[in-house]
Design a protein around this motif. Structure first.
Motif: not given
Ligand code: ADP
Ligand code: MG
Length: 601
Positions: A354-361, A394-396, A380-387, A600-601
Motif C-alpha cells: 500500500s502507498f499510504g492509504g491506497n492499497q495498490a496490491l 524497486f519497491y518492497r 490502468n491503476g490496477s497494480g501491474k507496474t507496482t507488482l 491508454q497510459e
Molecule cells: P498499473 O501499472 O496497473 O497501471 P500501478 O501499479 O502503476 O498500476 O498503480 C497501482 C496503484 O498504485 C495506483 O492507484 C497508483 O496510483 C498507485 N501507485 C503506484 N505507484 C505509486 C507510488 N510510487 N506512490 C503512490 N502511489 C502509487
C-alpha cells in the motif's frame, strides 16, 4: 546514420600516435617557456583524464582530483627527500596515495548520495592548504617542499630529456589504460549508470560501487601527475595546488569533452597555454578558466573531442557518399541461433503493497513458468507496474514471498535481483547515449563472468576471451530479434519499435531466468507487433520464462499461455486465454468497459 568505427580500431593506436607526437615535440626546437608549458600540459592532462572518468563517464561531479594530486606530489617529494629517488617507486607510491585519498573521501561522499560527493570533495580541496601547513615539519608548509633530488630509474640519472621521455611514457600508459577501461564492460556500465541509476540497477550494476570505483580509479592519474610535478621542478609549491587548480581542471575537462579519453589532452593544452600566455594575464587566470568553463559547457556539447568527432563523421559521410544502412528491421530474422534458454519458475505469493492509504496490491499471487508466456493484464491503476517493481526490487511489499528458481528474493536490492536472473524492459525504453546497438546489448552482460579491474587495464587473456564471448553472443541475440544489420548504428537513433527489440536483446544476452516486459507492444505498428509476437513465441519455445505486462487484450489472448487479470490490486481471474475470456467477471468488469484495444497510459 553514423557508423561508429572506434570500437574496431586497435586500442593502442591512438595513445601510441599521440605519445610519439609528444616525444618528438622537443625536436622542433621549442624555447624554454613553450616546452615548459608542454610539460605542464601533460601533467594537467593526466589530472583532467581522471576528472573525465568520474565526471564524464560516471556522471559524478567531484573536485577531489586536486587533493589526490597533492597527495601524489607530496608522497613522491617526501620519498625523494628521504633518499628514494627511483621514479618508478615514486610513481607507484603516488598512485597509491591518490587512491587512498580517493577511497577515504569517496566512501562517505558517495554513501550519503546525490550531491554529497561534490560537497565533500569541494571541502577537501579547500582543506588542502591547511593540511599542508598543519604538517609543516614534513611538507614545508607555505614555503613548499624543497630539497627533492633529481629522479632516477634503476640508479640511472634521467636528465632533463630522459625525464621528459619518462613523463610522456607514463602519460601514454595511463591513456592506454583509460581507453581500455572506457571500452570495457565497465565503461559501458558507467554510461548506463549515467543514463539512469534505475536502468543500471535493473541490469545488476551496484550504483554505489560503480561510482566509487570510477572515483577511486580517477585518483590514480591524479597521483601520478602529482609525482611528475614534484620531480619536474624538484620543488612542490602549495600555491599551485588549490581551488584555482580545481577550476582549471574542471574547465579543461569540460572544454576537451568530459566524456572522452583524448579530449583531456586538448582541453589541458588549451587551458595551460591560455592561462599562462603572458604573465600580465596570470592574475586573471581564475576568471579566464571560469569563462572557458562556461563557454565550453554552454556552446560546445561534447567539448573539443565532440567537435572533432562530429567533423570526422561529417567528412567520413561525405567521402562515403552518405551511405545509409538504416534498413527497417527485417521481418524474416533468422531463427534458432540461441539453442536453449534456461528459464526459471518465477513465483509471487500473496504480495501486498500500500502507498499510504491506497492499497495498490492486495494479496496478489502469480506463477510464471519456463516455456510459457504469462500475461499480466488489467485496467490502468490496477497494480501491474507496482507488482513488476516489487519483483525487480524497486519497491518492497508489506508482505508476501517472491522467488526465482526457488530462491527467495523479496526485499533484495534491484541489482541483486538482476544478478539472480530477473531481466526487464521498460515501458519507455531506456537506451544510454552514445552507444552503438551492439554496445547496448553488451551492457546486458554486466552480471556475467566479470574480469578483474587489472584484467581490464592490461587486457588480460581472460578479459579478451570475455570480450570475444560478449561480441559473439551480442551478434546472436541481435540476429534473433532481427537487428543484426544495425549493430554499428548509434542506438538512440533507432525508432521506437527497434528500441523495444533492442531492450529485449539486452535482456536475452544475460540468459535470464525470467524476462519481464512492461507494455512492450505499446506504440508499435501492426507489422512490428507481428515481429515481436514471433520472437516472443520463439523464446518461449526455447524455454524462456516470460512475463508480459500488457493492455492489449487481443494481443494477450493470442500470445499468452496463462493470463492473470488484475483489478484494484487483486487477481480477479486467472487461467488460459479461453478460460479468462469466458469468465463472466472479466466480461463484465474488464471487457465490458474495454473492448479490446486497451486503455491508454
Ligand atoms: P498499473 O501499472 O496497473 O497501471 P500501478 O501499479 O502503476 O498500476 O498503480 C497501482 C496503484 O498504485 C495506483 O492507484 C497508483 O496510483 C498507485 N501507485 C503506484 N505507484 C505509486 C507510488 N510510487 N506512490 C503512490 N502511489 C502509487
Ligand atoms: Mg503501468
Amino acid at each position: 546514420m553514423f557508423n561508429n568505427s572506434s570500437a574496431n580500431r586497435p586500442l593502442w593506436l591512438i595513445p601510441l600516435a599521440v605519445g610519439v607526437l609528444f616525444l618528438f615535440l622537443p625536436l622542433l626546437g621549442l624555447d624554454y617557456g613553450t616546452s615548459r608549458q608542454v610539460q605542464l600540459s601533460i601533467i594537467l592532462a593526466l589530472v583532467v583524464s581522471g576528472m573525465n572518468l568520474s565526471l564524464g563517464y560516471a556522471g559524478e561531479l567531484a573536485l577531489g582530483q586536486v587533493a589526490m594530486y597533492a597527495a601524489g606530489a607530496y608522497a613522491a617529494g617526501l620519498l625523494s627527500i628521504h633518499g628514494q629517488t627511483d621514479l618508478l617507486i615514486q610513481l607507484a607510491a603516488a598512485g597509491l596515495s591518490g587512491l587512498v585519498v580517493g577511497v577515504l573521501t569517496g566512501v562517505p561522499g558517495l554513501r550519503m548520495g546525490s550531491w554529497t560527493l561534490a560537497m565533500t570533495s569541494f571541502f577537501l580541496v579547500l582543506l588542502v592548504p591547511d593540511i599542508i601547513s598543519v604538517f609543516k615539519e614534513y611538507t614545508g608548509g607555505r614555503n613548499g617542499l624543497a630539497g627533492i633530488n633529481p629522479p632516477t630509474v634503476f640508479g640511472y640519472d634521467l636528465g632533463s630529456t630522459g625525464y621528459y621521455v619518462a613523463m610522456v611514457l607514463v602519460t601514454m600508459a595511463w591513456f592506454a589504460a583509460m581507453r581500455n577501461i572506457v571500452a570495457s564492460r565497465m565503461g559501458l556500465a558507467l554510461r548506463v549508470l549515467k543514463k539512469s541509476p534505475v536502468l543500471a540497477s535493473a541490469m545488476g550494476i551496484s550504483v554505489y560501487r560503480m561510482k566509487l570505483m570510477a572515483y577511486a580509479l580517477a585518483a590514480i592519474p591524479a597521483g601520478l601527475a602529482g609525482a611528475l610535478f614534484a620531480n619536474l621542478d624538484l620543488y612542490v609549491s602549495p600555491e599551485s595546488i588549490g581551488f584555482g587548480f580545481a577550476v582549471t581542471v574542471l574547465a579543461a575537462s569540460v572544454l576537451g569533452g568530459s566524456m572522452s579519453v583524448y579530449g583531456a589532452i586538448a582541453g589541458a593544452g588549451v587551458l595551460q597555454f591560455a592561462l599562462n600566455y603572458s604573465s600580465d594575464l596570470q592574475q586573471f587566470s581564475p576568471l579566464i578558466a571560469g569563462v572557458i568553463l562556461i563557454v565550453g559547457g554552454v556552446a560546445l556539447t561534447g567539448g573539443l573531442a565532440g567537435m572533432g568527432e562530429t567533423t570526422v563523421r561529417w567528412l567520413g559521410a561525405r567521402l562515403a557518399g552518405a551511405g545509409n544502412d538504416n534498413a527497417r528491421a527485417s521481418a524474416g530474422a533468422s531463427a534458432g541461433t540461441l539453442d536453449h534458454i534456461d528459464g526459471q519458475p518465477l513465483i509471487a505469493n500473496d504480495v501486498s503493497k500500500s502507498f499510504g492509504g491506497n492499497q495498490a496490491l492486495d494479496g496478489v499471487s502469480l506463477q510464471a513458468m519456463p516455456g510459457a508466456i504469462t500475461a499480466l493484464i488489467g485496467p490502468n491503476g490496477s497494480g501491474k507496474t507496482t507488482l513488476l517493481n516489487i519483483i525487480c526490487g524497486f519497491y518492497r511489499g508489506q508482505s508476501g514471498e517472491i522467488s526465482l528458481g526457488g530462491k527467495e528474493m523479496h526485499g533484495l536490492a534491484p541489482d541483486r535481483v538482476a544478478r539472480l536472473g530477473v531481466s526487464r524492459t521498460f515501458q519507455t525504453p531506456h537506451i544510454p547515449d552514445q552507444l552503438t546497438v551492439k554496445e547496448v546489448v553488451i551492457t546486458g552482460r554486466y552480471t556475467h563472468e566479470q574480469a578483474s579491474i587489472l584484467g581490464v587495464l592490461f587486457r588480460s587473456p581472460r578479459y579478451r576471451r570475455i570480450v570475444r564471448n560478449d561480441e559473439r553472443d551480442a551478434k546472436r541475440v541481435l540476429e534473433l530479434v532481427g537487428l543484426a544489420h544495425l549493430e554499428s548504428v548509434v542506438a538512440t537513433s533507432l525508432p521506437l519499435g527497434q528500441r523495444r527489440l533492442l531492450e529485449l536483446a539486452r535482456c536475452l544476452i544475460s540468459n535470464p531466468g525470467a524476462i519481464l516486459l512492461d507494455e512492450v507492444a505499446s506504440g508499435l505498428d501492426e507489422n512490428e507487433i507481428k515481429v515481436l509476437s514471433r520472437i516472443l513465441r520463439e523464446l518461449r519455445d526455447k524455454g524462456s520464462t516470460i512475463v508480459l505486462v500488457e493492455h492489449n487484450f487481443q494481443l494477450v489472448t493470442s500470445l499468452a499461455d496463462q493470463i492473470f487479470v488484475l483489478a484494484q490490486g487483486r487477481v480477479m481471474s486467472s487461467g488460459t486465454p479461453e478460460h479468462v475470456r469466458a469468465d463472466p467477471k472479466v466480461k463484465r468488469e474488464y471487457l465490458g468497459v474495454d473492448t479490446g484495444n486497451g486503455d491508454q497510459e
